[in-house]
Design an enzyme around this catalytic site. Structure first.
Site, mmCIF file in Angstrom:
data_model
loop_
_atom_site.group_PDB
_atom_site.id
_atom_site.type_symbol
_atom_site.label_atom_id
_atom_site.label_comp_id
_atom_site.label_asym_id
_atom_site.label_seq_id
_atom_site.Cartn_x
_atom_site.Cartn_y
_atom_site.Cartn_z
ATOM 1 N N CYS A 150 -1.839 9.207 2.367
ATOM 2 C CA CYS A 150 -1.496 8.632 1.051
ATOM 3 C C CYS A 150 -2.513 8.916 -0.084
ATOM 4 O O CYS A 150 -1.892 8.984 -1.131
ATOM 5 C CB CYS A 150 -1.134 7.167 1.257
ATOM 6 S SG CYS A 150 -2.395 6.182 1.872
ATOM 7 N N GLU A 184 0.891 -1.323 0.027
ATOM 8 C CA GLU A 184 0.114 0.013 0.022
ATOM 9 C C GLU A 184 1.050 1.179 0.010
ATOM 10 O O GLU A 184 1.272 1.592 1.041
ATOM 11 C CB GLU A 184 -0.710 0.154 1.214
ATOM 12 C CG GLU A 184 -1.882 -1.152 1.302
ATOM 13 C CD GLU A 184 -2.846 -1.209 0.220
ATOM 14 O OE1 GLU A 184 -3.130 -0.264 -0.379
ATOM 15 O OE2 GLU A 184 -3.566 -2.109 -0.039
#
Length: 477
Positions: free
Chosen positions: A258, A224
């Site tokens: 993110c 991720e």
């Protein structure tokens, strides 16, 4: 099987060396292969109870590491965890059931199914920006899938790291779930193990190191990562709504998200209106950000200097600062900052910003931002604001991203029925809900022969067998 035996709390707190824990967890992994949905749900309930019992401690730890408010802690660290646990509890029995695979023509006379079995010992390396939810989210999926886990929280958020170690050691036996605090040396020691699966959340640069380490043992990986997630604000968009949503997504957690909007393309006819609306949204959300209890801080001085350098470099390359840029090194404070006139040669357009800075770029034709986005590595997220559905669909069809929101930002993360993950440079694999369960599971193909014609095609290849094979190729393939 019997579940993992209960171990006294005093013994749980004393976690042995990494190699000892790994060896024990390999044994645990074999035992957990026959764990029932009920056993796994009971562990998920324990995890949920532990999170809720430590809610106040979570608030304090997040405030210490990131100056995060209780409201933001609830929204982004506690709510996703509790929602994910409850979603897994509701659906786990269904997820675990073998799935029938209908026979193809050539497999007529067979019975087939797909069984989800635990991958085995899993390593979870968590980041510092959401140090609770991005640690406990993958752990929820590992528990649901029946995997033991070794967890490495980030040393860059020390209060949260210490708290997670304490909570997990008080809740689970280290033979099943163990936490190891420390710096990069600890991460390296964990990556040197022959784990069955590695789940890493962090930067693309470190993600490549993780993948290299995994390759030594052919371990499966979920990465991720991040990157520069773009926004396109079409001329048909509701500009006020777009500006509010982009500002919220960008400046939450001081931009250290993110999937935060990294930069925005706004149609040139709506650019002044968007800038005004973004300024108003910032003022409404934070007032004076330096004094707002709702505005976070940069994680440490190294990242503070990095973000300051991006702003100063953009200004040196001719960018206009239309809002923000005020800073206080002692407080690790950088105000929400809006930039325009930013060239591609500026560092802020070359690196993932991961801070409270939003470059806003004008465009005339939709082909321009689409081409620019496609020239970069595939982003973790892409956001489209448009009332014109055809234009939104065009962006979806002509670009690629890990996930996308239309007329919203960041909401895809909270949808437990959607896969969450990147593509290419922004990640590998998925998390959340069933997709997280599947990440920590091996999909095992099982076929049972009932009355297939396959034995009739075995050697020796007589004239009759050859004719049957040709008939099969002709009519059944």
């Amino acid at each position: 099987m019997s579940d993992i035996p209960e171990i006294p709390l005093a013994e749980r707190a004393a976690v042995p060396a990494i190699d000892t824990v790994f060896a024990a967890q390999r044994e645990t992994a074999i035992a957990l292969r026959t764990s029932t949905a009920g056993m796994r749900i009971a562990k998920l309930r324990k995890l949920e109870a532990a999170v809720l019992a430590n809610r106040g401690a979570i608030y304090r730890a997040l405030a210490a590491d990131l100056r995060k408010s209780e409201a933001e802690a609830d929204l982004f660290d506690i709510l996703p965890v509790i929602s994910g646990i409850r979603h897994a509890r509701r659906h786990l029995t269904s997820w675990m059931k073998p799935k029938r695979a209908a026979p193809t023509m050539t497999m007529f006379g067979t019975k087939a199914q797909i069984r989800h079995e635990p991958r085995g010992v899993s390593l979870i390396i968590a980041p510092w920006n959401y140090p609770i939810s991005l640690l406990l989210g993958p752990l929820t999926s590992a528990i649901a899938a029946g995997c033991p886990a070794m967890i490495k929280p980030s040393e860059m958020s020390p209060a949260c790291s210490a708290l997670m170690a304490k909570v997990i050691r008080e809740t689970f036996a280290w033979q099943e779930i163990a936490v190891f605090e420390g710096d990069a040396a600890v991460s390296k020691a964990l990556l040197d193990l022959a784990s069955d699966h590695i789940f890493f959340t962090g930067s693309p640069a470190v993600g490549k190191m993780v993948m290299t380490a995994a390759a030594k043992h052919l371990a499966s990986v979920t990465l991720e990562l991040g990157g520069k997630s773009p926004v396109i604000v079409d001329e048909s968009a509701n500009i006020t709504k777009a500006a509010k949503s982009v500002a919220w997504g960008k400046f939450t957690n001081c931009g250290q998200t993110c999937i935060a909007p990294d930069y925005a393309y706004v149609h040139e006819s709506r650019l002044p209106q968007f800038i005004d609306a973004a300024r108003n949204a910032i003022a409404k959300m934070y007032g004076n950000p330096a004094q707002s209890p709702d505005y976070c801080r940069i994680i440490n001085h190294r990242h503070f200097e990095r973000v300051c350098r991006l702003i100063d470099d953009a200004a040196a390359h001719g960018a206009a600062i239309l809002a923000g840029s005020e800073r206080d090194a002692a407080q690790k404070f950088i105000a929400p900052t809006l930039l325009t006139g930013v060239g591609d040669d500026a560092l802020v357009m070359q690196e993932e910003i991961f801070g409270p800075v939003l470059p806003v770029l004008a465009y005339r034709d939709l082909a321009e931002p689409i081409a620019a986005i496609n020239a970069r590595p595939k982003p973790l997220a892409l956001y489209i604001f448009a009332k014109d559905r055809a234009r939104a669909d065009r962006v979806l069809q002509e670009t690629s991203a890990g996930g996308t929101c239309v007329n919203a930002s960041m909401l895809q993360f909270g949808h437990d029925n959607l896969p969450y993950g990147g593509i290419g440079n922004s990640g590998l694999g998925n998390a959340h809900g069933f997709y997280g369960f599947r990440t920590f599971s091996h999909e095992r193909a099982v076929l049972e022969d009932k009355f297939s014609i396959t034995p009739m095609l075995f050697p020796p290849y007589t004239k009759r067998v050859k004719q049957m094979i040709k008939w099969t190729v002709r009519f059944l393939s």
